[in-house]
Design an enzyme around this catalytic site. Sequence first.
Site, PDB file in Angstrom:
ATOM      1  N   ASP A   3       0.868  -1.175   0.000  1.00 17.79           N
ATOM      2  CA  ASP A   3       0.000   0.000   0.000  1.00 17.79           C
ATOM      3  C   ASP A   3       0.907   1.227   0.000  1.00 17.79           C
ATOM      4  O   ASP A   3       1.639   1.476   0.963  1.00 17.79           O
ATOM      5  CB  ASP A   3      -0.901  -0.006   1.230  1.00 17.79           C
ATOM      6  CG  ASP A   3      -2.057   0.987   1.114  1.00 17.79           C
ATOM      7  OD1 ASP A   3      -2.080   1.751   0.129  1.00 17.79           O
ATOM      8  OD2 ASP A   3      -2.920   0.993   1.999  1.00 17.79           O
ATOM      9  N   ASP A  35      -2.649   2.240  -6.209  1.00 23.80           N
ATOM     10  CA  ASP A  35      -1.554   2.251  -5.236  1.00 23.80           C
ATOM     11  C   ASP A  35      -1.550   1.047  -4.298  1.00 23.80           C
ATOM     12  O   ASP A  35      -0.863   1.069  -3.279  1.00 23.80           O
ATOM     13  CB  ASP A  35      -1.634   3.525  -4.401  1.00 23.80           C
ATOM     14  CG  ASP A  35      -2.871   3.560  -3.521  1.00 23.80           C
ATOM     15  OD1 ASP A  35      -3.896   2.991  -3.910  1.00 23.80           O
ATOM     16  OD2 ASP A  35      -2.811   4.166  -2.432  1.00 23.80           O
ATOM     17  N   GLU A  36      -2.290   0.006  -4.646  1.00 24.37           N
ATOM     18  CA  GLU A  36      -2.450  -1.100  -3.690  1.00 24.37           C
ATOM     19  C   GLU A  36      -2.575  -2.411  -4.437  1.00 24.37           C
ATOM     20  O   GLU A  36      -3.254  -2.498  -5.461  1.00 24.37           O
ATOM     21  CB  GLU A  36      -3.707  -0.846  -2.849  1.00 24.37           C
ATOM     22  CG  GLU A  36      -3.947  -1.818  -1.737  1.00 24.37           C
ATOM     23  CD  GLU A  36      -5.220  -1.490  -0.963  1.00 24.37           C
ATOM     24  OE1 GLU A  36      -5.516  -2.228  -0.011  1.00 24.37           O
ATOM     25  OE2 GLU A  36      -5.921  -0.512  -1.322  1.00 24.37           O
TER      26      GLU A  36
END
Length: 518
Positions: free
Chosen positions: A11, A105-106
């Site tokens: 993350d 983003d993860e």
Amino acid sequence: MRAAPTILHLDMDAFYASVEQASKPSLRGKAVIVGGLGPRGVVATASYEARRFGVHSAMPMAQARRLCPNGACLIPRFSLYREVSDTVMALLRELSPLVEPLSLDEAFVDLEAGGVAFDGQAARATGLRLRADIAAATGLSGSVGLAGSKMLAKVASEEAKPAGLLLIEVGTEREHLAPMSVRTLPGVGPATGEHLRRAGITTVGELAAAGEDELVRMVGRSHGVGLHRMALGLDDRPVVAERDAKSVSVEDTFDVDLHDRVRIRNEVQRLADRCVERLRGSGHSGRTIVLKVRRYDFSTLTRSETLRGPTDNAAVVREAAARLLESVDTTGGVRLLGVGVSGLADYTQEDLFAFADALAARGEGAEAGAGSASDAGAAAGADAAGGDAGREVADAEGGQGRDQSAGREAGEGPGEGAGPGLVAGPVRGGGAVPGGGEGGLGRRWSAGGDVRHAVYGPGWVQGSGVGRVTVRFEQPGSEPGRVRTFLVDDPELEPSDPMPLVGDRVAGVAGRTAPERA
């Protein structure tokens, strides 16, 4: 559950805001708030410096400005975020073919499938190497969680924030979870959390001790069984490399409620065209057309119609959306409109184009399908999408006079002061929009948007107002740059694309060999 902590969850830390800080040297270490700048804007992401003032995602931008008056409030730049995300995801795919992206983003990574880790020691080494590679390639930090299941890996990465790594050893899951709040578990939101609190259950340990039968009695069989398994740390879900898209949609929130029926109809037609453009771009077609209308009182209506077969024809989608609008009462005003296509397929029926032409000529309807539904909307901020994914994330770029942030209630309009020397001018999603400017003074410039000057080179808009635009001339990797002010119509100043975040370092990492197998 696995015998070793070989599921990794990455993350990125305050992703949008961190990208802005990395690309704008003058903002490093400063409070940065990314989101919609208009009166209905919401926060997409706040830097950790801004979070110290209580700013968080999905918060109304007006409230964020009150809490952090010296913060730099910027429009999102999704093309740059996607570019950085692609670099990060490429690094993950070097570790394993099984990478499950959850957002820009993860992502989850199955380290066993890549042969890079089969025990805790190798998994930790891989996680540390990944964090170093991401920092070298992008200049950004990410938090890594490692565990024997997806749920625990995500819990671990959250605990590791910011810029950390946490490994939960297999066999210690229940002990690790026990003191945590029940809200830590996926699917336990405010309502379920409050229901459990009234029953005297506030921690995961108390949830596990309550037993499956008691939880089933309290929240129902499906939810109760799932809660009890999670409280025990049990999660057998595999990492899935590909996720099939279920729908494609676009939405716009309006600064002022729309009342004119002709204007509303035109907006629906425009949204239908944008939706088809995105549908084709994804290589899909779809059978069900969906119209979403949020009215002045926040009540949200959806109407849908299922066609004879999948289509990516703009005329078909426009006609269907127009028919669906006829069944919606917009008398009191419309706050938001959206058009979507679901029931996706990777082909289009060959005879559907002929059907579309006939449909447009006759004005006849397709077969009615999924029916309609309505629900009462909550407050604007409550409907905002937190983090870095959701339909409005993609919508933000094509704003067409809207500032579509990652939050669902982003809007356009004159902003308040946005930090030292930062005045958020009238906003148009995606940079500067020629024409129409402030009171007829010329072009509109968005705080945070990229520009280039014929003499001074690349920079970004720090603010605008009273017929002037202030630009800071700097770029990734440079020293903090100088600020200059121009007329909004200065012919030597023009919008530009974002500059690559790190250029050479990205190329260097992308070209290196795959890591050694443990």
